[in-house]
Scaffold this active site. Structure first.
Site, PDB file in Angstrom:
ATOM      1  N   GLY A 137     124.378 -24.212 -42.253  1.00 33.15           N
ATOM      2  CA  GLY A 137     125.723 -23.647 -41.958  1.00 33.15           C
ATOM      3  C   GLY A 137     126.333 -23.600 -43.573  1.00 33.15           C
ATOM      4  CB  CYS A 138     126.991 -21.806 -45.797  1.00 34.20           C
ATOM      5  SG  CYS A 138     125.401 -22.292 -45.616  1.00 34.20           S
ATOM      6  CB  ALA A 139     132.007 -23.025 -47.780  1.00 36.77           C
ATOM      7  CG  HIS A 195     126.134 -20.917 -50.393  1.00 31.45           C
ATOM      8  ND1 HIS A 195     125.460 -21.890 -50.263  1.00 31.45           N
ATOM      9  CD2 HIS A 195     126.344 -20.148 -49.438  1.00 31.45           C
ATOM     10  CE1 HIS A 195     125.060 -21.816 -48.978  1.00 31.45           C
ATOM     11  NE2 HIS A 195     125.737 -20.744 -48.647  1.00 31.45           N
TER      12      HIS A 195
END
Lengths: 365, 500
Positions: A11-13, A183
């Site tokens: 999952g990420c930003a 990221h």
């Protein structure tokens, strides 16, 4: 390159800023933006892509390398020397930063292709294909060597750590770019491998990606048919390769590339007028194996564009905004407000609808 | 001399419950039952098709396996001894019907599918769109676009494509091997469900012309029923080279099944055996196949995709590659479990390879050569349920063909006596009194139900996999894992073992 783990879901930003006028900004803002979404990453990966950072070498291919040993550096350099004129070779400047431990050898080269090698390669007209081939060769056949980025006048800065720490580690405040993407990663498994962080780059394509590509298996096999080797530890690379294949090689217009990757549903295609229906039907018939399925939002950048795209049913967040010549795309609106509280326009990207920011004609970069 | 072969089955009639209505006597297509004051069974004639038991209003009939027809032997199994006895009595080649029934290893049963948990959400097919639409036909490797006054337009002209609403077609079953009512049911169901039926090599009865946009018309080595009109009454033209149940040999239609209408449709004399040649006598090599492919494209004015059906044999990958390069738009691969209306038992049971291996090898080979897009792959041969279908698609099939499953949906009880023409269920027979039993409307409804049910199940599988279009599963072997397979098997299938 490590290959014990083939694919690490995460999952990420993500966050991206672009000046459509080609105005260059230092890395402070993007670091603040991604830092605000600290909770979305877990310290196991962060990275940045920056465009316009090497104006003095803007026609050189800037290779950012990650090496696990001196031996891998020597092997890769032997390969580079054989194929390229190395006009500069230097360590990527870093500073000691709390939270960043055990960095590998980080090196960059400014390269020109040896004309003779291009002839041997057999495709004189295509220096970009030559570079793609070189990147694939290094990543797949030189143990411990990994090309983090290979474009002109751009570079990727990535590693294991929280993204804001990675940004400071790489001294991004000292670079100026007209596109910044970033990221923060929350992998559910930890190879602790610097090459596995985002962005993923090939030539001047870079991809930061939040999500998991459930169609990875077929996307990979589809790309392999065209000579791309997907041997890295994340599914994100397929996005970069698909843009390269469809846009650079096959000359599909960018908007349609996006719509091949996240195509309209058949029920919507069936309601289009004849010409449109034919076009989108053909896109799905021909590019079906390249369609990206599963939850994703990503920001893809190249020297002229920053493109945001969501999956077909919007299983991952993305907010876009505009302020003067600046275009923002981020996982959360707060990450944009943090660096630009007053916005001209802010909206949520629709499922499957590409948001394309393009450099203005004549913008000097 | 009457046969000394023991009965395989016993027909048990509960005379307490029997009302002596004689329905069972009328229903038996094999003459195993007669009425002599009460129902009497000639056990040796029973094939266990269960027609009598199904239709007995009192539930008075049970069919049992003859418990000790042959004394046990781990090596000399009853079927071998039975066959030897039959051959000793007749000196003939034994015929059989339906697919290979030997207990060979099933690769489908040793592959499992993936599902999403946490990091990517599964998709709920009850509440979100889930797309199964599939197009059969040759695709270019890239599209070209051009600027038009009203925006970008497609410049590339694609080869003919045929739309399937769900990635299934009915397997090739000829009129002759099965009844006209069975053909009617298949055609109706194909139309209703947006899929295709396949004429097999027996031509197309004129009654089915209205369904021509949903029909694959086959051209086999016997050229039965093939003429210009026939070719143009199909959505796809298929050259039949081989069949999974009998690779390397031609079709067999026993003369018993060549009725007046079959003879007219096939353009052969009434009551004669229709034995198509083993090879096409105009195809002795791949370049000859290319000629026939282009001849058929010419004959249909380049408006239909041309399919080539082959049996899965050892060198299937190289063969398929040649066929793709010879200009075919579709390759239909039939595995060694594929069914038949009549085939020599020895061929059916011992020739050919499993479809899972063949499909994996073909898809791999075409990708390695960079020509996978040039053909669509239909895979067939023992697809039993939506799980098999999903696994076949994950291995690389564009669509699966279902023959036996479709027959079962119409009422078939898999007694494997298709070649006798006595099918009590009105399917694999031409005897008018038996054919009449199959109501084409009801059979079509059952076929539609089956296709609908498998489609729903496929959507459920896709949703669990977290994808909402079938093309994202197609060839995605990453979503398969092997359980209990050897390293070599895994390597050929291109999948990882469970746990990796």
């Amino acid at each position: 390159m490590q290959q014990e783990f083939e694919r690490i879901p995460s999952g990420c930003a993500i966050s991206g800023i672009m000046s459509t006028k080609g105005r260059r900004m230092n890395g402070e803002a993007i670091i603040r933006s991604i830092a605000l979404m600290h909770e979305r990453s877990n310290g196991l990966g962060g990275g940045f892509a920056a465009y316009g950072i090497y104006p003095d070498f803007k026609d050189h291919y800037a290779f950012h390398m990650i090496y696990h040993s001196e031996q891998s550096k020597m092997d890769a350099e032997a390969f580079l020397e054989e194929n390229f004129i190395i006009d500069r070779s230097e360590p990527i400047p870093t500073r000691v930063t709390p939270g960043i431990t055990d960095p590998p050898i980080l090196w960059r080269y400014f390269l020109q292709i040896k004309p003779k090698r291009l002839i041997v390669f057999g495709r004189v007209d295509s220096p970009r294909a030559f570079v793609v081939n070189a990147v694939m060769t290094i990543n797949n056949s030189i143990p411990g060597a990994f090309v983090a980025s290979s474009g002109q006048n751009m570079g990727a800065f990535k590693g294991v750590g929280f993204p804001e720490d990675i940004g400071r580690f790489y001294r991004l405040d000292e670079y100026e770019a007209y596109i910044w993407t970033s990221h923060g990663r929350f992998p559910t498994n930890t190879p602790g491998w610097w090459g596995g962080a985002h962005p993923f780059c090939l030539l001047d394509w870079s991809v930061v990606h939040n999500g998991e590509i459930s169609s990875y298996g077929i996307n990979k096999r589809y790309l392999e048919m065209f000579g791309y080797c997907c041997e890295l530890q994340t599914d994100t690379e397929v996005v970069a390769y698909l843009f390269d294949l469809l846009h650079r090689q096959q000359k599909v217009p960018l908007r349609l590339v996006c719509q091949a990757l996240a195509p309209p549903f058949w029920k919507d295609i069936d309601m289009m007028d004849e010409a449109q229906r034919q076009m989108y039907t053909a896109i799905r018939q021909v590019y079906g194996p390249g369609m990206l399925n599963g939850p994703f939002s990503f920001v893809v950048a190249s020297s002229r564009y920053m493109i945001g795209l969501n999956d077909r049913i919007k299983l991952r967040p993305m907010t876009c905004a505009v302020k003067d010549d600046l275009v923002f795309m981020a996982s959360e609106e707060s990450a944009i407000r943090e660096i630009s509280p007053d916005l001209d326009r802010v909206w949520t990207a629709k499922a499957g609808e590409p948001i394309i920011a393009e450099l203005e004609e004549g913008a000097a970069v | 001399m009457s046969s000394l072969i023991p009965a395989e089955f016993f027909v048990r009639v509960d005379h307490q419950r029997c009302r002596r209505c004689k329905r069972c006597v009328m229903n038996c297509g094999f003459g195993a039952l007669s009425f002599q004051d009460r129902v009497v069974a000639d056990h040796k004639k029973c094939v266990a098709c269960h027609r009598c038991a199904t239709f007995c209003p009192e539930g008075a009939i049970t069919i049992e396996k003859n418990p000790l027809a042959y004394k046990e032997s781990g090596h000399w199994l009853p079927e071998y001894r039975k066959n030897i006895m039959k051959q000793a009595e007749t000196g003939g080649m034994l015929l059989t019907g339906m697919g290979n029934d030997r207990p060979y290893f099933s690769y489908f049963d040793h592959m499992v599918l993936d599902a999403c948990q946490v990091t990517n959400p599964s998709i709920d097919p009850l509440r979100e769109p889930m797309e199964l639409r599939t197009y059969l036909g040759s695709k270019p490797s890239a599209l070209e676009f051009e600027e038009a006054p009203d925006g970008v337009r497609l410049k590339t002209q694609l080869a003919p494509q045929v739309k399937l609403d769900t990635p299934m077609v009915f397997g090739a079953m000829s009129y002759g091997s099965i009844s006209l009512n069975a053909h009617r049911a298949l055609a109706r169901a194909a139309k209703e469900m947006g899929i295709l039926m396949n004429t097999g090599e027996g031509g197309l009865h004129k009654d089915l012309y209205p369904f021509s946009d949903r029909i694959i018309v086959q051209v086999a080595s016997g050229r039965f029923g093939v003429n210009q009109e026939y070719l143009n009454h199909g959505a796809v033209v298929e050259i039949k080279i081989g069949q999974g149940a009998k690779p390397g040999i031609g079709g067999h239609l026993p003369g018993e099944k060549v009725s007046q209408e079959v003879s007219e449709t096939r353009m052969i004399p009434l009551g004669t055996d229709a034995l198509s040649p083993a090879p096409h006598h105009d195809i002795y090599s791949i370049e000859d196949l290319a000629q026939l492919i282009y001849a058929l494209k010419e004959a249909t004015n380049w408006t239909r995709p041309v399919s080539v059906k082959i049996a899965a044999v050892h060198n299937v990958a190289a063969i398929a590659s040649g066929i793709a390069r010879a200009g075919a738009d579709i390759i239909y691969i039939d595995g060694f479990r594929g069914g038949t209306g009549a085939a020599p038992t020895i061929i059916r049971d011992h020739v050919g390879i499993p479809i899972e291996m063949a499909l994996a090898a073909v898809d791999d080979r075409l990708r390695k050569e960079g020509i996978r897009n040039r053909v669509s792959l239909i895979c067939a041969g023992g697809i039993r349920h939506a799980g098999d279908m999903a696994k076949a698609i994950a291995l690389g099939a564009d669509a699966v063909a279902i023959g036996t499953a479709a027959l079962i949906a119409m009422g078939c009880h898999v007694c494997q006596k298709c070649h006798t023409g006595n099918c009590s269920w009105g399917i694999a027979t031409q005897r008018p009194e038996l054919v009449r039993r199959l109501d084409p409307e009801l059979a079509a409804e059952h076929l539609c139900n089956l296709i609908r049910a498998w489609s729903l199940e496929l959507k459920e599988i896709l949703g669990a996999l977290g994808v909402n279009a079938v093309e994202s599963l197609r060839g995605s072997r990453e979503r398969l894992r092997g359980v209990g397979l050897s390293r070599v098997d895994l390597d050929i299938l291109g999948i990882k073992p469970a746990g990796r």
